[in-house]
Design a protein around this motif. Structure first.
Motif, PDB file in Angstrom:
ATOM      1  N   GLY A 147       0.829  -1.200   0.000  1.00 55.95           N
ATOM      2  CA  GLY A 147       0.000   0.000   0.000  1.00 55.95           C
ATOM      3  C   GLY A 147       0.857   1.241   0.000  1.00 55.95           C
ATOM      4  O   GLY A 147       2.002   1.221   0.438  1.00 55.95           O
ATOM      5  N   LYS A 148       0.287   2.300  -0.504  1.00 57.94           N
ATOM      6  CA  LYS A 148       1.014   3.567  -0.579  1.00 57.94           C
ATOM      7  C   LYS A 148       0.310   4.581   0.303  1.00 57.94           C
ATOM      8  O   LYS A 148      -0.913   4.573   0.420  1.00 57.94           O
ATOM      9  CB  LYS A 148       1.048   4.078  -2.031  1.00 57.94           C
ATOM     10  N   GLY A 149       1.085   5.429   0.958  1.00 59.18           N
ATOM     11  CA  GLY A 149       0.493   6.488   1.775  1.00 59.18           C
ATOM     12  C   GLY A 149       1.122   7.807   1.374  1.00 59.18           C
ATOM     13  O   GLY A 149       1.920   7.866   0.449  1.00 59.18           O
ATOM     14  N   GLU A 156      -9.307 -13.973  -3.739  1.00 57.88           N
ATOM     15  CA  GLU A 156      -8.063 -13.199  -3.923  1.00 57.88           C
ATOM     16  C   GLU A 156      -8.223 -12.361  -5.179  1.00 57.88           C
ATOM     17  O   GLU A 156      -7.950 -12.809  -6.262  1.00 57.88           O
ATOM     18  CB  GLU A 156      -6.885 -14.172  -4.096  1.00 57.88           C
ATOM     19  N   GLY A 182       4.974   7.680   2.321  1.00 60.77           N
ATOM     20  CA  GLY A 182       5.834   6.563   1.913  1.00 60.77           C
ATOM     21  C   GLY A 182       4.991   5.359   1.526  1.00 60.77           C
ATOM     22  O   GLY A 182       3.797   5.498   1.226  1.00 60.77           O
ATOM     23  N   LEU A 195       9.395   5.388   4.922  1.00 60.77           N
ATOM     24  CA  LEU A 195       8.945   6.798   4.946  1.00 60.77           C
ATOM     25  C   LEU A 195      10.071   7.681   4.440  1.00 60.77           C
ATOM     26  O   LEU A 195      11.248   7.419   4.731  1.00 60.77           O
ATOM     27  CB  LEU A 195       8.589   7.191   6.380  1.00 60.77           C
ATOM     28  N   ARG A 207     -11.458  -3.119   3.957  1.00 62.19           N
ATOM     29  CA  ARG A 207     -11.635  -3.805   2.668  1.00 62.19           C
ATOM     30  C   ARG A 207     -12.631  -4.953   2.825  1.00 62.19           C
ATOM     31  O   ARG A 207     -13.549  -5.129   2.025  1.00 62.19           O
ATOM     32  CB  ARG A 207     -10.281  -4.331   2.208  1.00 62.19           C
ATOM     33  N   GLU A 227       4.910  -6.089  11.879  1.00 64.64           N
ATOM     34  CA  GLU A 227       4.284  -7.405  11.682  1.00 64.64           C
ATOM     35  C   GLU A 227       3.486  -7.376  10.381  1.00 64.64           C
ATOM     36  O   GLU A 227       2.863  -6.355  10.044  1.00 64.64           O
ATOM     37  CB  GLU A 227       3.348  -7.675  12.867  1.00 64.64           C
ATOM     38  N   TYR A 228       3.516  -8.467   9.636  1.00 65.69           N
ATOM     39  CA  TYR A 228       2.735  -8.557   8.401  1.00 65.69           C
ATOM     40  C   TYR A 228       1.384  -9.172   8.728  1.00 65.69           C
ATOM     41  O   TYR A 228       1.307 -10.256   9.321  1.00 65.69           O
ATOM     42  CB  TYR A 228       3.465  -9.428   7.373  1.00 65.69           C
ATOM     43  N   ALA A 229       0.310  -8.454   8.387  1.00 68.41           N
ATOM     44  CA  ALA A 229      -1.050  -8.961   8.618  1.00 68.41           C
ATOM     45  C   ALA A 229      -1.534  -9.591   7.312  1.00 68.41           C
ATOM     46  O   ALA A 229      -1.742  -8.893   6.311  1.00 68.41           O
ATOM     47  CB  ALA A 229      -1.973  -7.814   9.025  1.00 68.41           C
ATOM     48  N   LYS A 230      -1.689 -10.897   7.329  1.00 65.57           N
ATOM     49  CA  LYS A 230      -1.905 -11.672   6.090  1.00 65.57           C
ATOM     50  C   LYS A 230      -3.167 -11.261   5.326  1.00 65.57           C
ATOM     51  O   LYS A 230      -3.178 -11.265   4.095  1.00 65.57           O
ATOM     52  CB  LYS A 230      -1.988 -13.154   6.464  1.00 65.57           C
ATOM     53  N   GLY A 255      -4.867  -8.314   5.316  1.00 68.50           N
ATOM     54  CA  GLY A 255      -5.073  -6.906   4.947  1.00 68.50           C
ATOM     55  C   GLY A 255      -5.960  -6.119   5.904  1.00 68.50           C
ATOM     56  O   GLY A 255      -6.138  -6.489   7.060  1.00 68.50           O
ATOM     57  N   ALA A 312       6.231  -6.584   7.285  1.00 67.01           N
ATOM     58  CA  ALA A 312       5.774  -5.460   6.463  1.00 67.01           C
ATOM     59  C   ALA A 312       6.754  -4.332   6.735  1.00 67.01           C
ATOM     60  O   ALA A 312       6.973  -3.967   7.892  1.00 67.01           O
ATOM     61  CB  ALA A 312       4.355  -5.048   6.859  1.00 67.01           C
TER      62      ALA A 312
HETATM   63 CL1  LIG Z   1       3.303   5.233   4.752  1.00 68.48          CL
HETATM   64  C1  LIG Z   1       1.887   4.234   4.617  1.00 68.48           C
HETATM   65  C2  LIG Z   1       1.697   3.520   3.426  1.00 68.48           C
HETATM   66  C3  LIG Z   1       0.559   2.730   3.292  1.00 68.48           C
HETATM   67  C4  LIG Z   1      -0.364   2.652   4.340  1.00 68.48           C
HETATM   68  C5  LIG Z   1      -1.609   1.831   4.187  1.00 68.48           C
HETATM   69  N1  LIG Z   1      -1.428   0.401   4.595  1.00 68.48           N
HETATM   70  C6  LIG Z   1      -1.148   0.240   6.023  1.00 68.48           C
HETATM   71  C7  LIG Z   1      -1.184  -1.242   6.402  1.00 68.48           C
HETATM   72  N2  LIG Z   1      -0.192  -1.987   5.588  1.00 68.48           N
HETATM   73  C8  LIG Z   1       0.057  -3.298   6.098  1.00 68.48           C
HETATM   74  C9  LIG Z   1       0.795  -3.490   7.267  1.00 68.48           C
HETATM   75 BR1  LIG Z   1       1.530  -2.001   8.151  1.00 68.48          BR
HETATM   76  C10 LIG Z   1       1.002  -4.749   7.784  1.00 68.48           C
HETATM   77  N3  LIG Z   1       0.493  -5.848   7.185  1.00 68.48           N
HETATM   78  C11 LIG Z   1      -0.229  -5.694   6.059  1.00 68.48           C
HETATM   79  N4  LIG Z   1      -0.825  -6.623   5.282  1.00 68.48           N
HETATM   80  C12 LIG Z   1      -1.408  -5.964   4.264  1.00 68.48           C
HETATM   81  C13 LIG Z   1      -2.144  -6.586   3.191  1.00 68.48           C
HETATM   82  C14 LIG Z   1      -2.262  -7.979   3.131  1.00 68.48           C
HETATM   83  C15 LIG Z   1      -2.951  -8.581   2.050  1.00 68.48           C
HETATM   84  C16 LIG Z   1      -3.522  -7.786   1.054  1.00 68.48           C
HETATM   85  C17 LIG Z   1      -4.203  -8.362  -0.149  1.00 68.48           C
HETATM   86  N5  LIG Z   1      -5.251  -9.297   0.111  1.00 68.48           N
HETATM   87  C18 LIG Z   1      -6.016  -9.454  -1.159  1.00 68.48           C
HETATM   88  C19 LIG Z   1      -7.102 -10.484  -0.964  1.00 68.48           C
HETATM   89  O1  LIG Z   1      -7.907 -10.171   0.147  1.00 68.48           O
HETATM   90  C20 LIG Z   1      -7.192  -9.991   1.368  1.00 68.48           C
HETATM   91  C21 LIG Z   1      -6.140  -8.890   1.229  1.00 68.48           C
HETATM   92  C22 LIG Z   1      -3.415  -6.398   1.150  1.00 68.48           C
HETATM   93  C23 LIG Z   1      -2.726  -5.799   2.207  1.00 68.48           C
HETATM   94  N6  LIG Z   1      -1.204  -4.627   4.366  1.00 68.48           N
HETATM   95  C24 LIG Z   1      -0.466  -4.452   5.487  1.00 68.48           C
HETATM   96  C25 LIG Z   1      -0.396  -1.801   4.167  1.00 68.48           C
HETATM   97  C26 LIG Z   1      -0.429  -0.306   3.802  1.00 68.48           C
HETATM   98  C27 LIG Z   1      -0.153   3.341   5.535  1.00 68.48           C
HETATM   99  C28 LIG Z   1       0.989   4.138   5.677  1.00 68.48           C
END
Ligand SMILES: Clc1ccc(CN2CCN(c3c(Br)cnc4[nH]c(-c5ccc(CN6CCOCC6)cc5)nc34)CC2)cc1
Length: 284
Positions: free
Chosen positions: A22-24, A282, A27, A46, A102, A93-96, A98, A42
């Motif tokens: 994801g983009k914010g 997916e 960063g 920034l 959504r 931590e990576y959240a599988k 999302g 994840a």
């Molecule tokens: Cl600087 C900045 C940039 C982007 C963002 C917005 N998001 C904040 C959360 N981000 C994630 C973080 Br932190 C930790 N674990 C994550 N896991 C995911 C994630 C995981 C899986 C998907 C795709 N899947 C597709 C099918 O359905 C389920 C979701 C999409 C995103 N995003 C994050 C992703 C970006 C916030 C700040």
């Protein structure tokens, strides 16, 4: 390997970078894998230039110092951070599955049992935060992620502060979650998270936040006077809990410990019940 007072000094060369998650504004977040352990994280990258020009360096510093200290199953872990000449890297931590928003958009709304399980778990995470003297201040579906066991994780402590605080926050995000005292820029405390929990509970059950309206002044008015309409499918018990959280006077809001004992939670999310898995396709 390089160390500073015992802690490992990380560098971007320690990671294989994967797809952007994801983009914010400041960063991006990438899927990444630590090379030696193959641990998947994840990586929030920034840009220093953006942070300095937007004068949010103190916010990023607070996000790091707060999130590194918090250890709870319903709070996204921050394992560490490092920086180079141009960027700051947060190892998260990576959240599988999302972001919750959504899933909420896909499903439109959650049934009462699922919503109650989410609210129960978030209440436990907030009790933990408040015990550590941390107010999150920005609880909303965009800041809630879903882990591999479909459990909710509070993420993005960029707006959190140590209580009490009266820091003026530049209103960049949605107004829907603002409490009356924040709308009136009064000093606010832990009770703002209790208000947000009420807004979130409504949004999980209905699919829209309770005070949403086209123009800001109407949203403010609805917040100030707690004007809420419930669709008829929202149960009496759910309305009772929401009505005890969305209270104007912060000190009159239901304490978090009592939320866990509310009949809507006890009946719909008894101890030990886990969030349901969702077979969301997916979508590429
Ligand atoms: Cl600087 C900045 C940039 C982007 C963002 C917005 N998001 C904040 C959360 N981000 C994630 C973080 Br932190 C930790 N674990 C994550 N896991 C995911 C994630 C995981 C899986 C998907 C795709 N899947 C597709 C099918 O359905 C389920 C979701 C999409 C995103 N995003 C994050 C992703 C970006 C916030 C700040």
């Amino acid at each position: 390997e390089p160390k500073k007072d015992g802690k490992k000094l990380w560098a971007i060369t320690d990671f294989d970078l994967g797809r952007p998650l994801g983009k914010g504004k400041f960063g991006s977040v990438y899927l990444a894998r630590e090379k030696l352990s193959h641990y998947v994280v994840a990586l929030k990258v920034l840009f220093k230039s953006q942070i300095l020009s937007s004068d949010i360096e103190h916010q990023v510093r607070r996000e790091v110092e707060i999130q590194c200290r918090l250890r709870h199953p319903n709070i996204l872990r921050m394992y560490g951070y490092f920086h180079d000449e141009k960027r700051i890297y947060l190892i998260l931590e990576y959240a599988k599955h999302g972001a919750l928003y959504r899933l909420l958009r896909l499903l439109k709304k959650f049934d009462e049992k699922t919503a109650a399980i989410y609210i129960r778990d978030l209440t436990k995470a907030l009790i933990y935060c408040h015990q550590k003297k941390v107010i999150h201040r920005d609880l909303k579906p965009e800041n809630l992620l879903i882990g591999h066991n479909w459990e909710l994780k509070i993420a993005d402590f960029g707006w959190s502060v140590h209580s009490p605080s009266s820091r003026r926050m530049t209103l960049c995000g949605t107004l829907d979650y603002l409490s009356p005292e924040m709308v009136d820029s009064k000093p606010h405390s832990y009770a703002v998270d209790i208000w947000s929990l009420g807004v979130l509970c409504y949004e999980l059950l209905v699919g829209l936040p309770p005070f949403e309206s086209t123009d800001h002044s109407l949203t403010y008015k609805k917040i100030r006077h707690v004007i809420i309409k419930y669709p008829d499918y929202v149960s009496e018990l759910a309305r009772d809990l929401i009505g005890k959280l969305l209270v104007i006077k912060p000190e009159d809001r239901l304490p978090l410990a009592k939320v866990l004992k509310h009949p809507w939670i006890v009946q719909n999310a008894p101890e030990g019940t886990k969030p349901p898995p969702f077979d969301i396709a997916e979508q590429k």
